[in-house]
Structures are given as C-alpha cells and as structure tokens.
Design an enzyme around this catalytic site. Structure first.
Site, PDB file in Angstrom:
ATOM      1  N   THR A 113       0.815  -1.196   0.000  1.00  0.00           N
ATOM      2  CA  THR A 113       0.000   0.000   0.000  1.00  0.00           C
ATOM      3  C   THR A 113       0.855   1.255   0.000  1.00  0.00           C
ATOM      4  OG1 THR A 113      -1.739   1.226   1.151  1.00  0.00           O
ATOM      5  CG2 THR A 113      -0.223  -0.022   2.528  1.00  0.00           C
ATOM      6  N   ARG A 114       0.285   2.328  -0.533  1.00  0.00           N
ATOM      7  CA  ARG A 114       0.913   3.637  -0.412  1.00  0.00           C
ATOM      8  C   ARG A 114      -0.134   4.626   0.100  1.00  0.00           C
ATOM      9  NH1 ARG A 114      -0.391   3.396  -6.039  1.00  0.00           N
ATOM     10  NH2 ARG A 114      -1.406   5.315  -6.705  1.00  0.00           N
ATOM     11  N   HIS A 139      -8.176   2.118   4.993  1.00  0.00           N
ATOM     12  CA  HIS A 139      -9.558   2.331   5.427  1.00  0.00           C
ATOM     13  C   HIS A 139     -10.252   0.970   5.516  1.00  0.00           C
ATOM     14  CE1 HIS A 139      -9.044   6.614   5.326  1.00  0.00           C
ATOM     15  NE2 HIS A 139      -8.648   6.578   4.068  1.00  0.00           N
ATOM     16  N   HIS A 145      -9.874  -1.771   2.648  1.00  0.00           N
ATOM     17  CA  HIS A 145      -8.625  -2.528   2.568  1.00  0.00           C
ATOM     18  C   HIS A 145      -8.401  -3.399   3.796  1.00  0.00           C
ATOM     19  CE1 HIS A 145      -7.191   0.311  -0.787  1.00  0.00           C
ATOM     20  NE2 HIS A 145      -7.607  -0.828  -1.295  1.00  0.00           N
ATOM     21  N   ARG A 166      -8.057  -3.842  -7.283  1.00  0.00           N
ATOM     22  CA  ARG A 166      -8.407  -3.187  -8.543  1.00  0.00           C
ATOM     23  C   ARG A 166      -7.395  -2.089  -8.831  1.00  0.00           C
ATOM     24  NH1 ARG A 166     -14.217  -2.240  -9.622  1.00  0.00           N
ATOM     25  NH2 ARG A 166     -13.641  -0.053  -9.588  1.00  0.00           N
TER      26      ARG A 166
END
Ligand SMILES: [Zn+2]
Length: 391
Positions: free
Chosen positions: A201-202, A206, A209, A295
């Site tokens: 992740t970057r 929330h 995720h 996605r």
C-alpha cells in the site's frame, strides 16, 4: 552472511537471497580506495533502488541492469536468463559523466550529502531506447505519467554492474520498521507461518482494505502489511502520516500475533500491471507466499484497465512467478447486508453502499470531520485530521 532459505515457506526469486553488503575487511579496503575513484551522486530514487538491491529485495539482481537484461525485460518481461522480471532497474547518468565509467572501473556511489554509500563495479555502459522502454513498461510515452517522467529524467546513458554496499545512508526513516528480506523471513519462521500474505500500500488503510486483508488472513497464517515508503508522487499522503495510521489501526483492530508491519523502501513507479508483477516478486523475496492484488493495482490516472494488474498474472505459468496472487474486487460497507462486502458477495445496488470518493474524504478530513465509521476507523480518521491541520 548468506541467508539459508531452505527452511523458509518460499524460495527467493531465482533461488538465492542476494546480499551485497561489504564484509568489514572489504569495507576498510574500499574506504581507503574510494577517494581515488570516479564518483556519482545518487538521488533518492537511485538510492532506494540501491538499497533494494543490496538487501536482496530485488533478488536475483546484484546490481544495475546491463543491456541484455534491460532489453529482455522490455521485450518479454523476463531477464536474459529467462526469469520473470517486469521493470528495468537501471542507473542513468549524463553522457559526459559516462566517459569516466569504462567497463572494469569501480565507482564511488554517494548520497546527496556527499557521503560514500557503495561501490559500483562497472560492467558496461549503454544508451537505452527510452521511448521503447516506457511504452513497454508503462504502456504509454506520456511525459505526464509519473513513472514515465522519472525514466525520462534519468541520465541518457545507463551504467551497469554489481554493487557493494559500504554503509546505509544515515537517518533512514522508520528504522524499527525497516526489516530486510532475511529479517522478515526469520520472523515468519520464528512464528511458524507457512502461508504469508503481503499487502502493498501507499495509502492509509480504510475499512475496504482492512476487509481485504482480513479476508486473506482467514485463509493464511500471517499478514505482512508492507507499505511502500520510497519516493511516491507529490499528492500521495506522506509516509510518516501513513505509518501512524497503520500503527493505530493495528493496535486496536488486528491480532498482533498474526500481523507484521514493516516498510518496503522501494520507489513507486505507477506501472500498473507490470508493477503488480514487480511488487509480487519483491514480496516473494521477503518470504511471502501470497500477494493481494486489488483493482487498478499500482495504477495512476486512467492509463490502465481496472483489472489489468490482475489479468497480467495469467500470462505466466504460476511456477514462473512462484508467489500466488490473490485477486480482490471493489469492497465497501453495504447497509442491507449490514456488513463489509464486495461486488462479488453483495447483491444490492450501489445506493446501499457506503462509498466516498477520495476528494470527498479529503474534504471531510480537512474540515475536521470523521468519515462514517463504516468507511474509516475513527482512530485512523483522527490521525489524518491532525496531519491536515498541522500541514
Ligand atoms: Zn449488500
């Protein structure tokens, strides 16, 4: 020291975990010699690639790519050896600088402050066809694409060869979360984890995720939450704010004995599908057996189709990648299901889904408002609100 991966859940890409750190004797020898060597100052992007190489995150690469590997990666998404690899790892210099860097030369690599970091043992220099590179890797030659822009901004001559690290740059951020691949592998072994899923992740995490990570965790032994903290584009949320978000979220909502938070020092390239493969291979080197692909993974703007980053894995025999992609769809809280769900599991239309655009979330946070708790944990929202007020 060489890491023995034979007892690990998965072998590194190519079979051997690369370690390019100098021994104390080598370090002394190179420090004495360095003042007589030609020198190159590396920017943050190049330093990040260097770090990933020396710690084995880019195994089997031992240095910056030569022309045969570069051309092979660009043309067929494989190294010259045939091993799958999707993004060229190259060091660009100005043509004027390249003249001092003949094959066989040793070059002192320095950080922006001028401190000696590593030695590059030059095997070749070459002029890449950058237009060909960006079209193949990024699917576009649009200079507005941040990954394309970074390639174009590199020097026009690539200098290749293995590297030897003398010391890591001073003051690298998040030292306590900076586990090298040999350390995450050791941590997985210590915990007895056989199946480990990595989440790239970057962004702050929330509910959507969190749900994806926990769905994955239901079927494996452990989760590596592995935020990327190398260079990202300017409008991404700063890494220190994101780290605080992860810390408060994990503290209250994740089982400590099944979760490891560590940082990935790599740069973001925004290469969409090609970067999804790259992200997966790096996590394989960190010892993970599964990798979450959402996605538009590693996408930017509208350059890639929503599912391109998932579909690209089907172009390779699974054993050529090794780590298993776990494909996830769009997730949200559904007020009729009264639960987190996805387009795969919820039959209700989107009017029942708690979904907020990025713009809407930023607007709420900047006004000091927490998004609905079905969208974001209040603890995470509060960290973001504080950071926006401070900024
Ligand atoms: Zn529903």
């Amino acid at each position: 020291m060489t890491h023995d991966a034979s007892q690990d859940a998965i072998a590194p890409h190519g079979g051997v975990l690369v370690d390019r750190e100098a021994t104390p004797a080598e370090r002394m020898r190179w420090e004495k010699e360095a003042p007589r060597l030609p020198a190159l100052a590396l920017d943050k992007r190049a330093l990040s690639d260097l770090e990933m190489i020396v710690i084995g995150g880019f195994s089997p690469l031992e240095g910056f790519m030569g022309e045969a590997d570069w051309a092979s990666v660009v043309e067929r998404t494989r190294l010259a050896s045939g091993l799958v690899w999707s993004v060229p790892i190259t060091l660009g210099v100005a043509p004027q600088q390249a003249k001092a860097l003949a094959p066989g030369a040793d070059v002192a690599l320095k950080d922006e402050a001028g401190s000696l970091i590593a030695i590059l043992h030059v095997t070749e220099t070459y002029r890449p066809d950058k237009a060909r590179e960006v079209k193949a890797v990024y699917g576009t030659d649009d200079p507005k694409h941040p990954g394309v822009a970074a390639v174009l901004a590199q020097g026009d001559v690539y200098v290749a060869g293995p590297v030897t690290l003398l010391r890591h740059p001073a003051d690298l951020p998040f030292p306590e979360f900076r586990l090298a691949p040999c350390q995450t592998r050791a941590a997985f072994r210590e915990r007895g984890w056989k199946r480990i899923v990595a989440f790239q992740t970057r962004n702050p995490v929330h509910r959507a995720h969190e749900y994806i990570q926990k769905c994955a965790l239901e079927v494996v032994d452990g989760l590596l939450l592995h935020p990327l903290v190398g260079e990202t584009k300017g409008d991404d949320i700063p890494a220190d704010v994101r780290m605080e978000c992860y810390r408060v979220l994990l503290k209250d909502y994740y089982p400590a004995e099944r979760t490891i938070l560590s940082v990935l020092p790599a740069n973001m390239r925004y290469a969409g599908p090609k970067e999804a493969i790259f992200h997966a291979l790096m996590r394989k080197n960190y010892g993970c057996t599964h990798f979450i692909v959402g996605r538009d993974h590693a996408g930017v703007g509208t350059y890639y189709g929503t599912y391109d980053a998932q579909r690209i894995f089907d172009q390779f025999p699974p054993e050529d990648i090794g780590i298993q992609p776990m494909r996830f769809d769009h997730t949200f809280f559904c007020t009729v299901c009264d639960a987190m769900a996805s387009t795969k599991t919820c039959p209700h239309d989107s009017t029942h889904h708690v979904a907020l655009s990025g713009t809407k979330v930023r607007e709420m946070l900047s006004k000091g408002e927490r998004p609905p708790k079905e969208f974001s944990r209040p603890e995470v929202a509060d960290v973001l609100i504080r950071s926006m007020r401070a900024g």
